[in-house]
Design an enzyme around this catalytic site. Structure first.
Site, PDB file in Angstrom:
ATOM      1  N   GLN A 368       0.956  -1.023   0.054  1.00  0.00           N
ATOM      2  CA  GLN A 368      -0.054   0.094  -0.096  1.00  0.00           C
ATOM      3  C   GLN A 368       0.832   1.257   0.092  1.00  0.00           C
ATOM      4  O   GLN A 368       1.937   1.300   0.724  1.00  0.00           O
ATOM      5  CB  GLN A 368      -0.759  -0.024   1.231  1.00  0.00           C
ATOM      6  N   GLU A 418      -1.303 -16.817  -1.652  1.00  0.00           N
ATOM      7  CA  GLU A 418      -1.160 -15.801  -2.746  1.00  0.00           C
ATOM      8  C   GLU A 418      -0.368 -16.333  -3.942  1.00  0.00           C
ATOM      9  O   GLU A 418       0.337 -17.349  -3.718  1.00  0.00           O
ATOM     10  CB  GLU A 418      -0.011 -14.813  -2.096  1.00  0.00           C
ATOM     11  N   ASP A 466      -8.203  -9.428   0.123  1.00  0.00           N
ATOM     12  CA  ASP A 466      -7.759  -8.069  -0.425  1.00  0.00           C
ATOM     13  C   ASP A 466      -7.448  -8.249  -1.746  1.00  0.00           C
ATOM     14  O   ASP A 466      -6.240  -8.338  -2.087  1.00  0.00           O
ATOM     15  CB  ASP A 466      -6.408  -7.558   0.493  1.00  0.00           C
ATOM     16  N   CYS A 494      -9.955  -1.629  -3.695  1.00  0.00           N
ATOM     17  CA  CYS A 494      -9.708  -0.276  -3.885  1.00  0.00           C
ATOM     18  C   CYS A 494     -10.767   0.304  -4.939  1.00  0.00           C
ATOM     19  O   CYS A 494     -10.458   1.542  -5.615  1.00  0.00           O
ATOM     20  CB  CYS A 494      -8.445  -0.001  -4.280  1.00  0.00           C
TER      21      CYS A 494
HETATM   22  C1  LIG Z   1      -4.030  -5.742  -3.568  1.00  0.00           C
HETATM   23  S1  LIG Z   1      -2.753  -6.836  -3.456  1.00  0.00           S
HETATM   24  C2  LIG Z   1      -2.996  -7.263  -1.905  1.00  0.00           C
HETATM   25  C3  LIG Z   1      -1.842  -7.731  -1.173  1.00  0.00           C
HETATM   26  C4  LIG Z   1      -1.770  -7.587   0.325  1.00  0.00           C
HETATM   27  N1  LIG Z   1      -3.011  -8.165   0.763  1.00  0.00           N
HETATM   28  C5  LIG Z   1      -1.228  -6.424   1.026  1.00  0.00           C
HETATM   29  O1  LIG Z   1      -2.161  -5.526   1.284  1.00  0.00           O
HETATM   30  O2  LIG Z   1      -0.034  -6.253   0.730  1.00  0.00           O
HETATM   31  C6  LIG Z   1      -3.809  -8.421  -4.212  1.00  0.00           C
HETATM   32  C7  LIG Z   1      -2.951  -9.516  -4.312  1.00  0.00           C
HETATM   33  O3  LIG Z   1      -3.742 -10.673  -4.982  1.00  0.00           O
HETATM   34  C8  LIG Z   1      -3.349 -11.681  -5.438  1.00  0.00           C
HETATM   35  N2  LIG Z   1      -4.164 -12.516  -6.220  1.00  0.00           N
HETATM   36  C9  LIG Z   1      -4.945 -12.330  -7.284  1.00  0.00           C
HETATM   37  N3  LIG Z   1      -5.737 -13.286  -7.384  1.00  0.00           N
HETATM   38  C10 LIG Z   1      -5.231 -14.164  -6.775  1.00  0.00           C
HETATM   39  C11 LIG Z   1      -5.832 -15.558  -6.663  1.00  0.00           C
HETATM   40  N4  LIG Z   1      -6.741 -16.141  -7.341  1.00  0.00           N
HETATM   41  N5  LIG Z   1      -5.309 -16.349  -5.692  1.00  0.00           N
HETATM   42  C12 LIG Z   1      -3.952 -15.839  -5.020  1.00  0.00           C
HETATM   43  N6  LIG Z   1      -3.732 -14.598  -5.089  1.00  0.00           N
HETATM   44  C13 LIG Z   1      -4.303 -13.841  -5.959  1.00  0.00           C
HETATM   45  C14 LIG Z   1      -2.164 -10.592  -6.227  1.00  0.00           C
HETATM   46  O4  LIG Z   1      -1.192 -11.509  -6.876  1.00  0.00           O
HETATM   47  C15 LIG Z   1      -1.733  -9.717  -5.326  1.00  0.00           C
HETATM   48  O5  LIG Z   1      -0.718  -9.772  -4.770  1.00  0.00           O
END
Ligand SMILES: C[S@@+](CC[C@H](N)C(=O)[O-])C[C@H]1O[C@@H](n2cnc3c(N)ncnc32)[C@H](O)[C@@H]1O
Length: 546
Positions: A368, A418, A466, A494
């Protein structure tokens, strides 16, 4: 831009001028579109670079010598292709004419987007569209939007077709606004309203007067905009990031190499990314195009960069924690994982602190960008999770593990999932860094791992989801619903508009496709992580219907 022309222009910009010509071959009578098959055809004649717009019935090839051009013409003249007979025409264009044509095209494109605003104002309107709106009004606007999103969710779930009586009963909360009974808390303001962004990506280019500049594009490249303006008047950019951009601008102005020109695909300096953390750590990642440089020239440039940024550090001007170089010779703009990234100084990481925990951040990791506002978001999230020592906290889409790690000490265990394996490496390192021993991490898609994880123990399970801006694949939502132990989902978004299908998926009645009992929103709050912009983080608590 064809290689011959590129080399020619490079020699023009970097060495004493000589009268040189570009030898052009126009291939005539090609079919419109068909770029792929034209490419294949030319490859069979060992001809590799050409220029053809989809609508054109011709294509251009540039050569360094007339001899090479005539040889290509001989190969193509009279060839039958897609029921057409090709012909080829030769012309000789002076470099001056060639270059002027590009300049004219660029200028006319820029004129299209010209308006009466001063460039700085235009840029501010673009990157911080609410910059003229008092902050209290910005918050009121975002609060209203939060309400509108919740109401949209209610209406969309209510309008789902062909529901059984049981299904209708499961979504009875959507019948009226009053039935919805969702508490929308006051929008949480950002503690830091200006200069809050810890991550910035600047383009290295030329300003409207042609001066080499590091900043933001004054519009969209696809609209023909190539001019760049420094970020001095951008409210969301920190003073440190502005200082780094300025330092890079000074460097490129002294450099023997030109800034990268996206139209001509020429030049060296492309972009720079800064991560300026609240801890004082600074990451500088510089992106260059090395197409026209020798390996020795690239090595020399690395040493120059190291000396330059070390000198700024020694002078107490910019205390760079880690300096990185990305070589990217492809067409797409901006820092990319497709480029080759090398650490020049430091260890390739910066560190940030959130709620007393320390986090390692690599160049491509999501983190973030507004640290103090993120602390408010995560505190509120922890409050709503209302965890105890019998809770399993599922940190879904956990990135580098920030959410779970800040809550780990108040739960039985954290399970982070993740799909980016590098982020999981960071998450594990971050758990270690904070002496967290009750967190396990899986590099996997949530939908492929969640059932194994949830069935391991039979205790209260709360999921924090998230996802990225556009939400997650429906299979994630279906997997969450099917994991019966999950009692509560805290959804952080977001961009609620884009994530709306996910929210509907959580709430829609049970069906063959969406098994498990649905969820219902119970409270929500917007947290302003992005002052002066239209964006806002929204957190919604969903509880499982009994
Ligand atoms: C907005 S980031 C959030 C990261 C963490 N929660 C943070 O606040 O630092 C969204 C994350 O979702 C992961 N992502 C998206 N689709 C996913 C899935 N189907 N399974 C696992 N991870 C996923 C992306 O790789 C990304 O790192």
């Amino acid at each position: 831009m064809l290689k011959a022309a590129k080399n020619f222009i490079k020699s023009f910009t970097m060495a004493p001028k000589e009268p040189v010509f570009i030898h052009r071959v126009k291939i005539v009578n090609l079919p419109a579109h068909e770029i792929g098959s034209v490419k294949k055809l030319l490859q069979t004649f060992d001809l590799h670079r050409f220029k053809k717009a989809p609508k054109w019935e011709y294509a251009y090839m540039n050569f360094e010598t007339e001899e090479a051009a005539r040889a290509a013409m001989a190969k193509l003249q009279g060839v039958e292709f897609k029921k057409r007979v090709l012909s080829a025409e030769y012309s000789k264009v002076s470099e001056q004419v060639f270059r002027t044509r590009f300049e004219t095209k660029k200028k006319s494109l820029e004129a299209v987007v010209d308006d009466s605003r001063a460039p700085a104002e235009k840029l501010a309107d673009q990157v911080t569209p609410l910059h003229k709106v008092p902050y209290a009004e910005q918050i009121a606007k975002k609060h209203k939007l939060g309400f509108r999103y919740l109401n949209t969710l209610r209406k969309k779930v209510n309008a789902l077709p062909e529901l059984s009586d049981e299904g209708k009963a499961q979504i009875a909360w959507t019948n009226t606004l009053k039935d919805m009974d969702v508490e929308l808390l006051d929008t949480i303001q950002s503690p830091l309203v200006n200069g809050y962004r810890t991550k910035c990506e600047f383009t290295i280019g030329r300003d409207l007067s042609g001066k080499k500049t590091v900043g933001f594009l004054l519009g969209l490249y696809r609209d023909g905009v190539t001019a760049v303006l420094n970020p001095d008047d951008c409210l969301h950019v920190s003073e440190k990031a502005k200082q780094v951009a300025k330092a890079m601008e000074n460097y490129v102005n002294e450099s023997e190499y030109d800034v990268y020109d996206r139209v001509e695909k020429l030049g060296v300096w492309r972009s720079i990314m800064t991560k300026t953390q609240r801890t004082g750590d600074i990451m500088v990642l510089i992106q260059m195009n090395t197409t026209d440089l020798t390996n020795d020239q690239v090595e020399q440039e690395k040493q120059k960069l190291i000396c330059y940024w070390n000198k700024l550090k020694d002078q107490g001007q910019i205390n760079t924690t880690t300096l990185m170089l990305q070589v990217w010779n492809g067409a797409s703009n901006g820092i990319t994982d497709k480029g080759t990234t090398e650490v020049l100084t430091g260890d390739g990481y910066v560190y940030e602190e959130l709620l007393g925990c320390k986090f390692r951040i690599s160049s491509n990791a999501f983190f973030q960008v507004n640290t103090p506002a993120t602390e408010l978001l995560y505190s509120k999230c922890a409050e709503w999770c209302n965890t105890n020592k019998k809770t399993t906290l599922l940190d879904l889409c956990c990135g580098t593990g920030t959410i779970g790690i800040t809550m780990a000490k108040s739960v039985d265990r954290v399970v982070g999932i993740e799909m980016i394996s590098e982020a999981i490496v960071d998450a594990k390192a971050n758990a270690l860094l904070n002496n967290i021993t009750n967190a396990e991490y899986y590099a996997s898609k949530v939908e492929e791992k969640i059932d194994i994880v949830v069935r391991e123990k039979n205790e209260s399970v709360i999921a924090v989801l998230d996802p990225p801006r556009n939400g997650v694949h429906t299979s994630v939502i279906r997997a969450v619903r099917e994991s019966e132990q999950i009692e509560k989902v805290i959804f952080i978004s977001c961009d609620v508009k884009q994530a709306m299908p996910n929210l509907i998926g959580l709430c829609r009645p049970t069906s063959n496709r969406f098994k498990g009992m649905p969820f219902k929103p119970s409270r929500a709050v917007s947290i302003d992580l992005f002052p002066h912009t239209d964006h806002c983080e929204m957190m919604i608590e969903f509880v499982r219907l009994k």
